[in-house]
Design a protein around this motif. Structure first.
Motif, mmCIF file in Angstrom:
data_model
loop_
_atom_site.group_PDB
_atom_site.id
_atom_site.type_symbol
_atom_site.label_atom_id
_atom_site.label_comp_id
_atom_site.label_asym_id
_atom_site.label_seq_id
_atom_site.Cartn_x
_atom_site.Cartn_y
_atom_site.Cartn_z
ATOM 1 N N ILE A 2 52.973 29.139 52.908
ATOM 2 C CA ILE A 2 53.280 28.118 51.892
ATOM 3 C C ILE A 2 53.957 28.791 50.712
ATOM 4 O O ILE A 2 53.405 29.734 50.128
ATOM 5 C CB ILE A 2 51.991 27.398 51.445
ATOM 6 N N SER A 3 55.133 28.333 50.337
ATOM 7 C CA SER A 3 55.908 28.993 49.280
ATOM 8 C C SER A 3 55.356 28.685 47.897
ATOM 9 O O SER A 3 54.826 27.602 47.633
ATOM 10 C CB SER A 3 57.375 28.555 49.347
ATOM 11 N N SER A 4 55.470 29.652 46.988
ATOM 12 C CA SER A 4 55.023 29.472 45.606
ATOM 13 C C SER A 4 55.812 30.398 44.692
ATOM 14 O O SER A 4 56.396 31.392 45.138
ATOM 15 C CB SER A 4 53.526 29.768 45.471
ATOM 16 N N ILE A 5 55.814 30.061 43.415
ATOM 17 C CA ILE A 5 56.327 30.933 42.353
ATOM 18 C C ILE A 5 55.260 30.985 41.277
ATOM 19 O O ILE A 5 54.670 29.958 40.931
ATOM 20 C CB ILE A 5 57.647 30.421 41.750
ATOM 21 N N VAL A 6 55.025 32.170 40.741
ATOM 22 C CA VAL A 6 54.085 32.350 39.638
ATOM 23 C C VAL A 6 54.884 32.642 38.376
ATOM 24 O O VAL A 6 55.770 33.506 38.389
ATOM 25 C CB VAL A 6 53.122 33.522 39.904
ATOM 26 N N ILE A 7 54.596 31.916 37.287
ATOM 27 C CA ILE A 7 55.207 32.242 35.999
ATOM 28 C C ILE A 7 54.109 32.669 35.034
ATOM 29 O O ILE A 7 52.984 32.182 35.097
ATOM 30 C CB ILE A 7 56.031 31.064 35.428
ATOM 31 N N GLU A 8 54.466 33.595 34.145
ATOM 32 C CA GLU A 8 53.480 34.202 33.249
ATOM 33 C C GLU A 8 54.112 34.468 31.885
ATOM 34 O O GLU A 8 55.216 35.008 31.799
ATOM 35 C CB GLU A 8 52.959 35.509 33.854
ATOM 36 N N ALA A 9 53.383 34.090 30.821
ATOM 37 C CA ALA A 9 53.907 34.263 29.468
ATOM 38 C C ALA A 9 53.937 35.728 29.041
ATOM 39 O O ALA A 9 54.782 36.120 28.231
ATOM 40 C CB ALA A 9 53.070 33.455 28.482
ATOM 41 N N ARG A 10 53.041 36.536 29.571
ATOM 42 C CA ARG A 10 52.945 37.942 29.152
ATOM 43 C C ARG A 10 53.768 38.843 30.069
ATOM 44 O O ARG A 10 54.259 38.441 31.112
ATOM 45 C CB ARG A 10 51.483 38.382 29.170
ATOM 46 N N SER A 11 53.838 40.111 29.687
ATOM 47 C CA SER A 11 54.540 41.095 30.507
ATOM 48 C C SER A 11 53.624 41.604 31.616
ATOM 49 O O SER A 11 52.392 41.458 31.558
ATOM 50 C CB SER A 11 54.980 42.277 29.647
ATOM 51 N N ARG A 12 54.235 42.235 32.608
ATOM 52 C CA ARG A 12 53.426 42.846 33.670
ATOM 53 C C ARG A 12 52.507 43.915 33.096
ATOM 54 O O ARG A 12 51.328 43.988 33.462
ATOM 55 C CB ARG A 12 54.336 43.445 34.745
ATOM 56 N N ALA A 13 53.012 44.722 32.190
ATOM 57 C CA ALA A 13 52.185 45.779 31.590
ATOM 58 C C ALA A 13 50.985 45.181 30.875
ATOM 59 O O ALA A 13 49.878 45.737 30.922
ATOM 60 C CB ALA A 13 53.021 46.616 30.625
ATOM 61 N N HIS A 14 51.178 44.043 30.231
ATOM 62 C CA HIS A 14 50.075 43.419 29.490
ATOM 63 C C HIS A 14 48.988 42.932 30.434
ATOM 64 O O HIS A 14 47.803 43.223 30.230
ATOM 65 C CB HIS A 14 50.592 42.252 28.653
ATOM 66 N N ILE A 15 49.347 42.185 31.480
ATOM 67 C CA ILE A 15 48.308 41.629 32.348
ATOM 68 C C ILE A 15 47.605 42.711 33.152
ATOM 69 O O ILE A 15 46.434 42.562 33.513
ATOM 70 C CB ILE A 15 48.863 40.524 33.274
ATOM 71 N N GLU A 16 48.315 43.806 33.428
ATOM 72 C CA GLU A 16 47.683 44.882 34.185
ATOM 73 C C GLU A 16 46.863 45.803 33.301
ATOM 74 O O GLU A 16 46.068 46.599 33.809
ATOM 75 C CB GLU A 16 48.740 45.698 34.927
ATOM 76 N N GLY A 17 47.024 45.681 31.981
ATOM 77 C CA GLY A 17 46.337 46.587 31.078
ATOM 78 C C GLY A 17 45.188 45.986 30.304
ATOM 79 O O GLY A 17 44.382 46.715 29.718
ATOM 80 N N ARG A 18 45.062 44.639 30.295
ATOM 81 C CA ARG A 18 43.993 44.035 29.493
ATOM 82 C C ARG A 18 42.658 44.182 30.225
ATOM 83 O O ARG A 18 42.509 43.779 31.373
ATOM 84 C CB ARG A 18 44.303 42.576 29.167
ATOM 85 N N ILE A 19 41.687 44.763 29.547
ATOM 86 C CA ILE A 19 40.393 45.082 30.142
ATOM 87 C C ILE A 19 39.513 43.843 30.152
ATOM 88 O O ILE A 19 39.324 43.191 29.123
ATOM 89 C CB ILE A 19 39.695 46.219 29.373
ATOM 90 N N ARG A 20 38.984 43.514 31.304
ATOM 91 C CA ARG A 20 38.060 42.395 31.451
ATOM 92 C C ARG A 20 36.877 42.857 32.302
ATOM 93 O O ARG A 20 36.903 43.908 32.915
ATOM 94 C CB ARG A 20 38.735 41.209 32.140
ATOM 95 N N ALA A 21 35.839 42.017 32.322
ATOM 96 C CA ALA A 21 34.648 42.341 33.100
ATOM 97 C C ALA A 21 35.013 42.565 34.563
ATOM 98 O O ALA A 21 35.980 41.990 35.055
ATOM 99 C CB ALA A 21 33.621 41.220 32.978
ATOM 100 N N GLY A 22 34.219 43.350 35.237
ATOM 101 C CA GLY A 22 34.584 43.701 36.603
ATOM 102 C C GLY A 22 33.424 43.795 37.563
ATOM 103 O O GLY A 22 33.326 44.760 38.315
ATOM 104 N N VAL A 23 32.516 42.808 37.556
ATOM 105 C CA VAL A 23 31.458 42.757 38.560
ATOM 106 C C VAL A 23 31.846 41.695 39.582
ATOM 107 O O VAL A 23 31.917 40.511 39.265
ATOM 108 C CB VAL A 23 30.090 42.421 37.931
ATOM 109 N N LEU A 24 32.129 42.124 40.797
ATOM 110 C CA LEU A 24 32.613 41.227 41.837
ATOM 111 C C LEU A 24 31.471 40.824 42.761
ATOM 112 O O LEU A 24 30.760 41.673 43.301
ATOM 113 C CB LEU A 24 33.707 41.899 42.671
ATOM 114 N N GLU A 25 31.304 39.510 42.927
ATOM 115 C CA GLU A 25 30.320 39.007 43.871
ATOM 116 C C GLU A 25 30.673 39.439 45.294
ATOM 117 O O GLU A 25 31.818 39.785 45.589
ATOM 118 C CB GLU A 25 30.289 37.482 43.837
ATOM 119 N N GLN A 26 29.681 39.337 46.173
ATOM 120 C CA GLN A 26 29.919 39.682 47.576
ATOM 121 C C GLN A 26 31.063 38.854 48.164
ATOM 122 O O GLN A 26 31.931 39.374 48.876
ATOM 123 C CB GLN A 26 28.646 39.437 48.392
#
Length: 397
Positions: free
Chosen positions: A29-53
């Motif tokens: 299924i085709s899609s396009i993602v648009i994002e207001a921030r830069s790639r560096a920004h979304i990959e660098g912002r620290i968020r919680a990281g406990v992943l459920e099973q």
């Protein structure tokens, strides 16, 4: 004005939007993602990281879990500290499942890499985004990129752009119902160059306020302190932070944090928020665009992952058969789980934090609750099954 057509237009390149695009790609299924921030920004912002099973499972099953398995920290339990004692909840023994500590920004990096490697399109640094026509058969997403006006015409729009995004506002105000609780405290969070003092997360209830010991790697600790929601970080020099952490996390003979360089600090206010319905016309909300939970239960990203699994499956059914029942049930299907998780996150929050208006009775009741939760196998099982993740209902098939 440049106009393109895809089946699904996705607003927001956080975990929800990226994983949805990845799941849709695997279903053809085709899609396009648009994002207001830069790639560096979304990959660098620290968020919680406990992943459920369940989150760990879907990342593995869809081919984006390799780095997570190599670098993530698998936890089979957690520790509650109160009244000078440390008591462990054993997830494996109680429910046979675990959680993975792996930063949200690392998940984002893995998903971005997977989408780009597969030829997927993510348009970063867009502006002036607006959504129109969601009540018709071909909604459109308008935005500007590199100074040019552009339009995505699509069958469906997925609003995955977070609490402050534009997607939720596209639903008429007389349709949307909002439920919210703002908590009278926040978390002062730090990232420190010091090995974690525990192999598992420690949740600590103390008369001076809640504290949490978490981690990002064997060399980097993530720690939190309860504080006023509008606290000025300048009031917390490094020495005061470490002193307060030592006091609140104390418990157990000779136990002490190893202090190190603090490389990041900030205050996060806490709220519970749900917007209903999560669908209007051909617009579907997912993740923080539809709901926020206090971080005590480590559920934010996991809820988003659950949402997009339900949505991706409903879209797959629609494009394969033309049946719309799963799409029509999307909001109700997700909200059942969301409210169950809201309850758990609220419960963990009220059990572990101090409240300024709490009476002596409230404080003793809180300690009694913690004692019960850490001694009754039934109570421990309830905590464990919620913490590792409730089963995901994917809705009508």
């Amino acid at each position: 004005m440049a106009e393109r057509h895809v089946k699904v237009g996705i607003v927001g390149a956080g975990p929800a939007g990226l994983l949805l695009s990845h799941l849709l790609h695997l279903a053809g299924i085709s899609s396009i993602v648009i994002e207001a921030r830069s790639r560096a920004h979304i990959e660098g912002r620290i968020r919680a990281g406990v992943l459920e099973q369940g989150t760990v499972d879907v990342l593995r099953e869809t081919g984006v879990g390799t780095r997570m398995d190599a670098e993530g920290l698998l936890h089979h339990g957690t520790i509650l500290k109160f009244a000078g004692e440390a008591r462990r909840i054993d997830f494996q023994d109680l429910v046979g499942k675990s959680v993975m500590v792996y930063g949200q920004h690392e998940v984002v990096k893995d998903l971005v890499a997977a989408r780009l490697a597969a030829g997927g399109e993510i348009v970063f640094e867009v502006a002036d985004t607006r959504i129109e026509g969601i009540e018709g058969s071909e909604p459109k997403i308008h935005y500007t990129h590199e100074g040019r006006a552009r339009t995505i015409a699509c069958d469906f729009v997925a609003g995955c752009d977070g609490f402050h995004g534009i997607s939720r506002a596209a639903i008429p105000a007389d349709v949307l119902r909002v439920y919210e609780r703002v908590y009278p405290f926040g978390w002062l969070g730090i990232l420190a160059r010091t090995p974690p003092a525990s192999e598992e997360l420690i949740y600590a209830r103390h008369d001076r306020g809640f504290a949490l010991l978490s981690m990002r790697s064997p060399e980097i600790s993530r720690l939190y302190l309860q504080c006023p929601p509008d606290e000025d970080v300048a009031l917390w020099p490094d020495e005061r932070i470490w002193e307060e952490l030592q006091v609140r996390l104390a418990g157990g003979e000779g136990w002490r944090l190893e202090e190190g360089e603090i490389v990041q600090k900030g205050v996060t206010a806490m709220r519970s928020f749900v917007a209903e319905p999560m669908r209007h016309g051909r617009l579907f909300l997912a993740g923080d665009a539809a709901h926020i939970v206090p971080p005590t239960g480590a559920k934010g990203m996991n809820l988003a992952v659950g949402d997009v699994q339900v949505l991706a499956r409903a879209l797959e059914i629609y494009y394969a058969s033309g049946r719309e029942r799963a799409l029509e049930a999307y909001s109700d299907t997700c909200l059942r789980r969301i409210w169950a998780v809201q309850r758990f996150s609220w419960w963990m929050t009220q059990m572990l934090h101090t409240f300024d208006d709490a009476s002596a009775f409230d404080r003793r009741r809180q300690l009694a609750e913690l004692d019960y939760v850490t001694t009754s196998r039934a109570a421990m099982t309830t905590l464990a099954e919620n913490y590792v993740g409730l089963p995901l209902d994917r809705g009508p098939q």
